[in-house]
Design an enzyme around this catalytic site. Structure first.
Site, mmCIF file in Angstrom:
data_model
loop_
_atom_site.group_PDB
_atom_site.id
_atom_site.type_symbol
_atom_site.label_atom_id
_atom_site.label_comp_id
_atom_site.label_asym_id
_atom_site.label_seq_id
_atom_site.Cartn_x
_atom_site.Cartn_y
_atom_site.Cartn_z
ATOM 1 N N ARG A 137 -8.502 9.156 -7.737
ATOM 2 C CA ARG A 137 -9.056 9.078 -6.652
ATOM 3 C C ARG A 137 -7.792 9.530 -5.603
ATOM 4 O O ARG A 137 -6.968 8.911 -5.578
ATOM 5 C CB ARG A 137 -9.590 7.684 -6.175
ATOM 6 C CG ARG A 137 -10.227 7.754 -4.922
ATOM 7 C CD ARG A 137 -9.227 7.248 -4.031
ATOM 8 N NE ARG A 137 -9.709 6.889 -2.313
ATOM 9 C CZ ARG A 137 -8.848 6.602 -1.455
ATOM 10 N NH1 ARG A 137 -7.695 6.667 -1.398
ATOM 11 N NH2 ARG A 137 -9.507 6.378 -0.341
ATOM 12 N N THR A 145 -1.252 1.690 4.454
ATOM 13 C CA THR A 145 -0.694 3.043 4.442
ATOM 14 C C THR A 145 0.189 3.476 5.846
ATOM 15 O O THR A 145 -0.062 2.971 6.611
ATOM 16 C CB THR A 145 -1.915 4.173 4.641
ATOM 17 O OG1 THR A 145 -2.367 4.128 3.467
ATOM 18 C CG2 THR A 145 -1.145 5.568 4.961
ATOM 19 N N THR A 172 -4.728 5.831 9.233
ATOM 20 C CA THR A 172 -4.737 4.794 8.105
ATOM 21 C C THR A 172 -6.125 4.121 7.785
ATOM 22 O O THR A 172 -6.936 4.513 8.826
ATOM 23 C CB THR A 172 -3.927 3.725 8.568
ATOM 24 O OG1 THR A 172 -3.635 2.761 7.231
ATOM 25 C CG2 THR A 172 -4.209 3.231 9.804
ATOM 26 N N GLY A 173 -6.610 3.671 6.912
ATOM 27 C CA GLY A 173 -7.731 2.938 6.505
ATOM 28 C C GLY A 173 -8.497 3.700 5.544
ATOM 29 O O GLY A 173 -7.727 4.274 4.609
ATOM 30 N N THR A 229 1.356 6.698 0.792
ATOM 31 C CA THR A 229 0.359 5.577 0.456
ATOM 32 C C THR A 229 0.180 5.622 -1.112
ATOM 33 O O THR A 229 0.449 6.477 -1.808
ATOM 34 C CB THR A 229 -0.956 5.701 1.202
ATOM 35 O OG1 THR A 229 -2.067 4.718 0.763
ATOM 36 C CG2 THR A 229 -1.854 7.073 0.343
ATOM 37 N N SER A 282 0.682 -1.252 -0.162
ATOM 38 C CA SER A 282 -0.260 0.155 0.109
ATOM 39 C C SER A 282 0.895 1.348 -0.074
ATOM 40 O O SER A 282 0.313 2.291 0.210
ATOM 41 C CB SER A 282 -0.989 -0.004 1.078
ATOM 42 O OG SER A 282 -1.701 -1.209 1.066
HETATM 43 C C1 SD4 Z 1 -6.384 6.050 1.669
HETATM 44 N N1 SD4 Z 1 -5.865 5.912 3.745
HETATM 45 O O1 SD4 Z 1 -5.841 6.345 0.386
HETATM 46 C C2 SD4 Z 1 -5.334 5.582 2.460
HETATM 47 C C3 SD4 Z 1 -5.235 4.057 2.257
HETATM 48 C C4 SD4 Z 1 -5.070 3.272 3.618
HETATM 49 O O2 SD4 Z 1 -5.585 1.295 4.519
HETATM 50 O O3 SD4 Z 1 -4.539 3.723 4.531
HETATM 51 N N2 SD4 Z 1 -5.633 2.117 3.416
HETATM 52 O O4 SD4 Z 1 -7.499 5.955 1.660
#
Ligand code: SD4
Length: 318
Positions: free
Chosen positions: A194, A166, A217-218, A184, A48
């Site tokens: 996006r 991330t 993160t997320g 990320t 990621s």
């Molecule tokens: C995003 N927060 O681009 C980042 C990706 C990530 O777990 O952390 N994924 O939305």
């Protein structure tokens, strides 16, 4: 207690080592958070971030990154391709320009003009996963991403999976100066163009030199509408501990998700980490499985974050 560095997920352990190496020699937190997350950007097994990050629905690896220091200096890059270390590009913007954010081709051109070398970031593994996804995908790309994939697994599988996510990092140096970074490749198979929370100041990361810093993160969409990292820093300013402040932000994320007619679900992960300028740290996440790494007092430790879902009262109480 100081210096301290914290970062998201298991790969934060290696990133912390590079950051703490700088901090323990008296280096500043800005250098630490840049060089720390570069370890994940360079690592092709981290799917990621940076080199080896999974591509978007068009098969393009697009990277987001941001960095912020205790003097409120900011650098951010959005949707940049073929640059392995977007965090260093963000740092360059912070140091060398009157701007804060560069996007797409402009960010790429600025990188090349300043000595960055273009590089194909797709690895054999990420190309194979992309091709497998194209064959198997039944849903639109926006409905498939790494977090949903992870959350279909059991808790045990989540915790054993070293291949996400991330990296966000916050560090305090011996002078009590705090900086944060976030980098990320975003959601796998996202629509081209996006952008998530990571390069957005206040959402993916935030620092106030008088208080401390936070990173997330997320699923970025959920964090953006809660402006999660800013909220955490403001909660710490009001006297909450880093963990309590992260919990408030997670509650807000869930509340706003419930309000939204489009994304009325809890099948997502958002995790926050926070560190104040005294060196106290904490984390909180929406769901189980989030881990964060802490290097302090010469020791690098991976912690399981506390999480909100499964605390049933919270839905009614919000
Ligand atoms: C995003 N927060 O681009 C980042 C990706 C990530 O777990 O952390 N994924 O939305």
């Amino acid at each position: 207690m100081k210096p301290v560095v914290i970062s998201t997920w298991k790969h934060g352990i290696d990133a912390n080592k590079a950051a703490y190496d700088i901090l323990s020699k008296g280096g500043n937190s800005l250098d630490a958070v840049e060089n720390g997350v570069k370890v994940s950007e360079d690592d092709p097994t981290v799917l990621s971030v940076g080199y080896g990050g999974l591509p978007d629905a068009d098969g393009r690896v697009t990277l987001d990154a941001a960095i912020m220091d205790w003097k409120a200096r900011v650098g951010s890059v959005i949707c940049v391709e073929n640059i392995k270390n977007p965090i260093s590009l963000a740092r360059l913007i912070l140091e060398n320009t009157e701007h804060m954010v560069l996007a797409g081709d402009g960010a790429y051109d600025y990188a090349l003009k300043n000595g960055f070398k273009p590089q194909n970031l797709m690895t054999e593994n990420s190309l194979k996963r992309y091709n497998d996804w194209k064959v198997s995908n039944k849903k639109g790309p926006e409905e498939i991403h790494t977090d949903d994939f992870i959350l279909k697994k059991t808790k045990k599988e989540i915790n054993e999976d070293g291949n996400h996510d991330t990296i966000g990092m916050v560090a305090v140096d011996k002078n009590g100066h705090v900086s944060a970074s976030c980098t990320t490749s975003g959601m796998a198979w996202k629509l081209h163009g996006r952008v998530g929370d990571s390069p957005m100041i206040g959402s993916g990361l935030y620092v106030d030199g008088e208080v401390g810093g936070a990173a997330s993160t997320g699923r970025g969409e959920e964090c953006i509408r809660a402006v999660g990292s800013f909220l955490i820093v403001e909660m710490m300013r009001m006297g909450l501990s880093p963990k309590e402040a992260c919990r408030v932000a997670v509650q807000r994320v869930v509340k706003l998700n419930l309000l939204s007619s489009k994304n009325r679900d809890h099948i997502f992960q958002v995790g926050f980490i926070a560190l104040n300028n005294k060196g106290e740290h904490g984390a909180y996440s929406v769901r189980s499985g989030f881990q964060y790494a802490v290097f302090e007092n010469g020791k690098n430790t991976l912690y399981d974050s506390e999480f909100l879902i499964d605390e049933e009262y919270i839905i009614e109480d919000l």
